[in-house]
Design a protein around this motif. Structure first.
Motif, PDB file in Angstrom:
ATOM      1  N   ASP A  69       0.855  -1.193   0.000  1.00 46.09           N
ATOM      2  CA  ASP A  69       0.000   0.000   0.000  1.00 46.09           C
ATOM      3  C   ASP A  69       0.892   1.246   0.000  1.00 46.09           C
ATOM      4  O   ASP A  69       1.107   1.895   1.030  1.00 46.09           O
ATOM      5  CB  ASP A  69      -0.921  -0.005   1.226  1.00 46.09           C
ATOM      6  CG  ASP A  69      -1.898  -1.162   1.199  1.00 46.09           C
ATOM      7  OD1 ASP A  69      -2.304  -1.560   0.099  1.00 46.09           O
ATOM      8  OD2 ASP A  69      -2.254  -1.667   2.282  1.00 46.09           O
ATOM      9  N   ASP A  70       1.418   1.582  -1.196  1.00 48.64           N
ATOM     10  CA  ASP A  70       2.428   2.626  -1.297  1.00 48.64           C
ATOM     11  C   ASP A  70       1.912   4.014  -0.933  1.00 48.64           C
ATOM     12  O   ASP A  70       2.701   4.902  -0.573  1.00 48.64           O
ATOM     13  CB  ASP A  70       3.001   2.659  -2.723  1.00 48.64           C
ATOM     14  CG  ASP A  70       3.748   1.374  -3.068  1.00 48.64           C
ATOM     15  OD1 ASP A  70       4.233   0.716  -2.118  1.00 48.64           O
ATOM     16  OD2 ASP A  70       3.832   1.029  -4.260  1.00 48.64           O
ATOM     17  N   VAL A  77      -0.189   8.607   7.272  1.00 53.85           N
ATOM     18  CA  VAL A  77      -0.925   9.070   8.443  1.00 53.85           C
ATOM     19  C   VAL A  77      -1.182  10.566   8.331  1.00 53.85           C
ATOM     20  O   VAL A  77      -0.267  11.354   8.076  1.00 53.85           O
ATOM     21  CB  VAL A  77      -0.134   8.760   9.738  1.00 53.85           C
ATOM     22  CG1 VAL A  77      -0.826   9.377  10.952  1.00 53.85           C
ATOM     23  CG2 VAL A  77       0.021   7.258   9.922  1.00 53.85           C
ATOM     24  N   LEU A  78      -2.444  10.937   8.504  1.00 52.79           N
ATOM     25  CA  LEU A  78      -2.823  12.350   8.459  1.00 52.79           C
ATOM     26  C   LEU A  78      -2.764  12.994   9.837  1.00 52.79           C
ATOM     27  O   LEU A  78      -2.474  14.184   9.962  1.00 52.79           O
ATOM     28  CB  LEU A  78      -4.245  12.495   7.895  1.00 52.79           C
ATOM     29  CG  LEU A  78      -4.444  12.000   6.463  1.00 52.79           C
ATOM     30  CD1 LEU A  78      -5.923  12.002   6.114  1.00 52.79           C
ATOM     31  CD2 LEU A  78      -3.671  12.881   5.490  1.00 52.79           C
ATOM     32  N   GLU A  79      -3.070  12.195  10.868  1.00 54.32           N
ATOM     33  CA  GLU A  79      -3.126  12.746  12.223  1.00 54.32           C
ATOM     34  C   GLU A  79      -2.917  11.622  13.220  1.00 54.32           C
ATOM     35  O   GLU A  79      -3.457  10.521  13.049  1.00 54.32           O
ATOM     36  CB  GLU A  79      -4.471  13.427  12.464  1.00 54.32           C
ATOM     37  CG  GLU A  79      -4.653  14.032  13.836  1.00 54.32           C
ATOM     38  CD  GLU A  79      -6.045  14.622  14.009  1.00 54.32           C
ATOM     39  OE1 GLU A  79      -6.317  15.678  13.410  1.00 54.32           O
ATOM     40  OE2 GLU A  79      -6.863  13.996  14.715  1.00 54.32           O
ATOM     41  N   ALA A  80      -2.143  11.865  14.267  1.00 52.28           N
ATOM     42  CA  ALA A  80      -1.919  10.888  15.332  1.00 52.28           C
ATOM     43  C   ALA A  80      -2.339  11.494  16.662  1.00 52.28           C
ATOM     44  O   ALA A  80      -2.092  12.674  16.927  1.00 52.28           O
ATOM     45  CB  ALA A  80      -0.448  10.466  15.380  1.00 52.28           C
ATOM     46  N   GLY A  81      -3.016  10.688  17.481  1.00 53.29           N
ATOM     47  CA  GLY A  81      -3.462  11.174  18.788  1.00 53.29           C
ATOM     48  C   GLY A  81      -3.309  10.100  19.850  1.00 53.29           C
ATOM     49  O   GLY A  81      -3.083   8.926  19.540  1.00 53.29           O
ATOM     50  N   TYR A 106      -5.866   8.080   8.875  1.00 50.81           N
ATOM     51  CA  TYR A 106      -4.971   7.851   7.741  1.00 50.81           C
ATOM     52  C   TYR A 106      -5.722   7.862   6.413  1.00 50.81           C
ATOM     53  O   TYR A 106      -6.956   7.825   6.364  1.00 50.81           O
ATOM     54  CB  TYR A 106      -4.233   6.517   7.908  1.00 50.81           C
ATOM     55  CG  TYR A 106      -5.101   5.288   7.750  1.00 50.81           C
ATOM     56  CD1 TYR A 106      -5.223   4.651   6.511  1.00 50.81           C
ATOM     57  CD2 TYR A 106      -5.788   4.748   8.828  1.00 50.81           C
ATOM     58  CE1 TYR A 106      -6.010   3.523   6.358  1.00 50.81           C
ATOM     59  CE2 TYR A 106      -6.579   3.616   8.689  1.00 50.81           C
ATOM     60  CZ  TYR A 106      -6.678   3.009   7.446  1.00 50.81           C
ATOM     61  OH  TYR A 106      -7.469   1.893   7.297  1.00 50.81           O
ATOM     62  N   SER A 107      -4.936   7.890   5.329  1.00 56.46           N
ATOM     63  CA  SER A 107      -5.486   7.856   3.978  1.00 56.46           C
ATOM     64  C   SER A 107      -4.675   6.866   3.152  1.00 56.46           C
ATOM     65  O   SER A 107      -3.480   6.657   3.401  1.00 56.46           O
ATOM     66  CB  SER A 107      -5.416   9.239   3.332  1.00 56.46           C
ATOM     67  OG  SER A 107      -5.774   9.183   1.961  1.00 56.46           O
ATOM     68  N   GLU A 152      -0.892  11.323  -1.800  1.00 51.92           N
ATOM     69  CA  GLU A 152      -0.780  12.541  -1.006  1.00 51.92           C
ATOM     70  C   GLU A 152      -1.134  13.757  -1.849  1.00 51.92           C
ATOM     71  O   GLU A 152      -0.708  13.889  -2.992  1.00 51.92           O
ATOM     72  CB  GLU A 152       0.640  12.672  -0.441  1.00 51.92           C
ATOM     73  CG  GLU A 152       0.937  11.651   0.645  1.00 51.92           C
ATOM     74  CD  GLU A 152       2.168  12.003   1.456  1.00 51.92           C
ATOM     75  OE1 GLU A 152       2.239  13.154   1.936  1.00 51.92           O
ATOM     76  OE2 GLU A 152       3.032  11.124   1.617  1.00 51.92           O
ATOM     77  N   GLY A 153      -1.939  14.638  -1.279  1.00 57.00           N
ATOM     78  CA  GLY A 153      -2.443  15.801  -1.979  1.00 57.00           C
ATOM     79  C   GLY A 153      -3.799  15.568  -2.586  1.00 57.00           C
ATOM     80  O   GLY A 153      -4.477  16.497  -3.015  1.00 57.00           O
ATOM     81  N   ASN A 154      -4.247  14.304  -2.614  1.00 52.71           N
ATOM     82  CA  ASN A 154      -5.550  13.960  -3.186  1.00 52.71           C
ATOM     83  C   ASN A 154      -6.438  13.283  -2.143  1.00 52.71           C
ATOM     84  O   ASN A 154      -7.320  12.517  -2.475  1.00 52.71           O
ATOM     85  CB  ASN A 154      -5.346  13.034  -4.394  1.00 52.71           C
ATOM     86  CG  ASN A 154      -6.596  12.910  -5.263  1.00 52.71           C
ATOM     87  OD1 ASN A 154      -7.361  13.880  -5.375  1.00 52.71           O
ATOM     88  ND2 ASN A 154      -6.810  11.753  -5.855  1.00 52.71           N
ATOM     89  N   GLU A 155      -6.177  13.585  -0.842  1.00 49.83           N
ATOM     90  CA  GLU A 155      -6.915  12.924   0.241  1.00 49.83           C
ATOM     91  C   GLU A 155      -8.405  13.253   0.235  1.00 49.83           C
ATOM     92  O   GLU A 155      -9.220  12.507   0.775  1.00 49.83           O
ATOM     93  CB  GLU A 155      -6.331  13.323   1.602  1.00 49.83           C
ATOM     94  CG  GLU A 155      -4.932  12.800   1.862  1.00 49.83           C
ATOM     95  CD  GLU A 155      -3.872  13.780   1.402  1.00 49.83           C
ATOM     96  OE1 GLU A 155      -4.216  14.748   0.684  1.00 49.83           O
ATOM     97  OE2 GLU A 155      -2.689  13.586   1.745  1.00 49.83           O
ATOM     98  N   ILE A 156      -8.771  14.389  -0.400  1.00 53.00           N
ATOM     99  CA  ILE A 156     -10.178  14.794  -0.390  1.00 53.00           C
ATOM    100  C   ILE A 156     -11.082  13.763  -1.054  1.00 53.00           C
ATOM    101  O   ILE A 156     -12.271  13.681  -0.784  1.00 53.00           O
ATOM    102  CB  ILE A 156     -10.342  16.180  -1.062  1.00 53.00           C
ATOM    103  CG1 ILE A 156     -11.721  16.769  -0.750  1.00 53.00           C
ATOM    104  CG2 ILE A 156     -10.111  16.092  -2.568  1.00 53.00           C
ATOM    105  CD1 ILE A 156     -11.871  18.213  -1.163  1.00 53.00           C
TER     106      ILE A 156
END
Length: 454
Positions: A371-372, A376-380, A408-409, A413-417
């Motif tokens: 899964d290239d 991770v977009l955000e970690a909490g 995550y996505s 990258e840049g096309n997460e929407i």
């Protein structure tokens, strides 16, 4: 002729004496001081306010008594839009110009099913007493009343208050009388306790005294396989009961945080994770055949039963015992964090000291699988995730506390929407949950355990 006139004179004198006697017996209500103001101390006053017939602006009947000791009682009866009664007591001072400043100490609020029920002296549908820091914003401030020589003018609603010979109610006697009336009419729960049946469920119980309650809430969803997914909390406040629809309304004035862990250990004040408080300001329960069932709120619970509905002396638990052992302040102070470890004997924090360490491992895991685009977009940390059970197909979920949580996505990258939101979380016992609809991830869990054992 002279005899007739003499008889009429005697009758007239008797009539004047009777009339004079009646006049002297009538109380003089509008006593004034030397400066012309109405005398306040030791006198009762009454007044009427006519609203527009809505709940926000009903009619009010005011009655108040200013004691010679500097204490007052005010009784306000509301109708035509809101059937209720507010009885207040407190202290007052009188300025040199005769104006009065009142400070409320305690309020009894009653609500009624209708104006007719209130007028006929029926039992209230709810009765609540407020004092100290529980006073509302409208009550917890000085109230001014102006002395207008022939009457008093309330600054609230501009109601005119005139002297009266009719006494205002005694605050304490009125409260006790109305509370007794309420208890008698609404299947009094005072002195009774309700608990869930079963080996684990006694940790879930509620008990009542007068119009107060305390609920030690404990729950473990049997379909949730997470080791520390049980939850415990304490709710306190007042309640009212509607005997028509058998709905009990709990007004929660104080509650603890939610503590997660093993249910039996939670009962011994040992937790693994702390979450946000569970209840809002109001909870509703249904009373039927000696059982109470929660019908509102965003959490699950077991049915609670009163084993002795006809004998409060035998009913368990007892309110005073619970207040001593499980009040919110006592409960919070006794809860202690227990030790936790995964199957390798190491805690999750030992394996991943930070959320960034966890994020790096998960990223490597997915990219090694091909899964290239995984990133991770955000970690909490210290959060909960809404986890679905495979057996529960109705779309509902249970909040499960996580050590770490990743958003995550798998899009470039840049096309997460264009991607849907996805989460991965790990619990203290080393189980991982993932997905858009978050469920237990056995493959990822096994990968973690293999990594932790190396």
């Amino acid at each position: 002729m002279r005899k007739r006139n003499y008889l009429l004179l005697i009758i007239s004198m008797i009539f004047l004496l009777i009339l004079g006697g009646c006049t002297s017996a009538k109380p003089k209500l509008s006593k004034t001081s030397s400066n012309g103001n109405i005398v306040i101390k030791g006198h009762n006053f009454r007044g009427l306010y006519q609203g527009n017939g809505t709940a926000n602006d009903p009619d009010y009947k005011y009655s108040m008594y200013f004691g010679k000791d500097g204490n007052f009682v005010q009784d306000i009866i509301s109708s035509k839009g809101f059937a209720g009664r507010f009885t207040e007591k407190g202290t007052y001072t009188i300025a040199k110009n005769g104006d009065v400043t009142m400070n409320i100490d305690s309020v009894t609020e009653e609500r009624f099913s209708s104006d007719a029920a209130l007028r006929k002296g029926k039992a209230p549908t709810s009765i609540v007493q407020r004092q100290g820091n529980t006073l509302s914003a409208a009550e917890d401030h000085p109230i001014k009343i102006e002395n207008k020589k022939s009457y008093l003018l309330g600054t609230v609603n501009k109601v005119k208050l005139y002297p009266t010979s009719k006494a205002t109610v005694n605050y304490h006697k009125h409260y006790r009388s109305e509370l007794k009336k309420y208890d008698s009419a609404h299947n009094s729960f005072s002195g009774h306790g309700f608990t869930s049946n079963g080996m684990d469920t006694p940790m879930n119980a509620i008990t009542f005294k007068n119009n107060k309650f305390i609920w030690r809430y404990g729950y473990q969803d049997s379909r949730n396989t997470a080791k520390n997914s049980a939850v415990m909390a304490v709710f306190q406040g007042t309640y009212s009961y509607n005997s028509n629809n058998h709905i009990m309304t709990l007004k929660v004035s104080n509650q603890s945080k939610a503590y997660y862990g093993d249910l039996m250990k939670l009962g011994g004040f040992e937790y693994q994770k702390i979450g946000e408080s569970l209840a809002g300001k109001t909870l509703k329960l249904k009373y039927h055949d000696n059982d109470l069932d929660l019908i509102s709120g965003e959490f699950d619970t077991w049915t609670m039963e009163d084993g002795h509905p006809d004998d409060a002396s035998q009913s368990q638990p007892k309110y005073d015992d619970y207040i001593n052992s499980y009040s919110v302040s006592t409960f919070d102070s006794q809860m202690k964090k227990g030790s936790s470890s995964d199957s390798s004997g190491r805690s999750v924090e030992d394996v991943f000291p930070t959320k960034e360490d966890f994020a790096d491992w998960v990223t490597d895991y997915f990219r090694n699988k091909g899964d290239d685009y995984f990133h991770v977009l955000e970690a909490g940390d210290g959060e909960t995730l809404p986890v679905r059970s495979p057996e529960k197909m109705d779309g509902t979920s249970n909040p499960v506390p996580m050590i770490y949580r990743l958003y995550y996505s798998i899009a470039e990258e840049g096309n997460e929407i264009s991607d849907v939101g996805r989460n991965i979380g790990i619990t203290e016992d080393g189980k991982l949950y993932s997905g858009h609809f978050i469920m237990y991830d056995d493959e990822l869990t096994q990968a973690y355990r293999a990594y932790a054992n190396n």
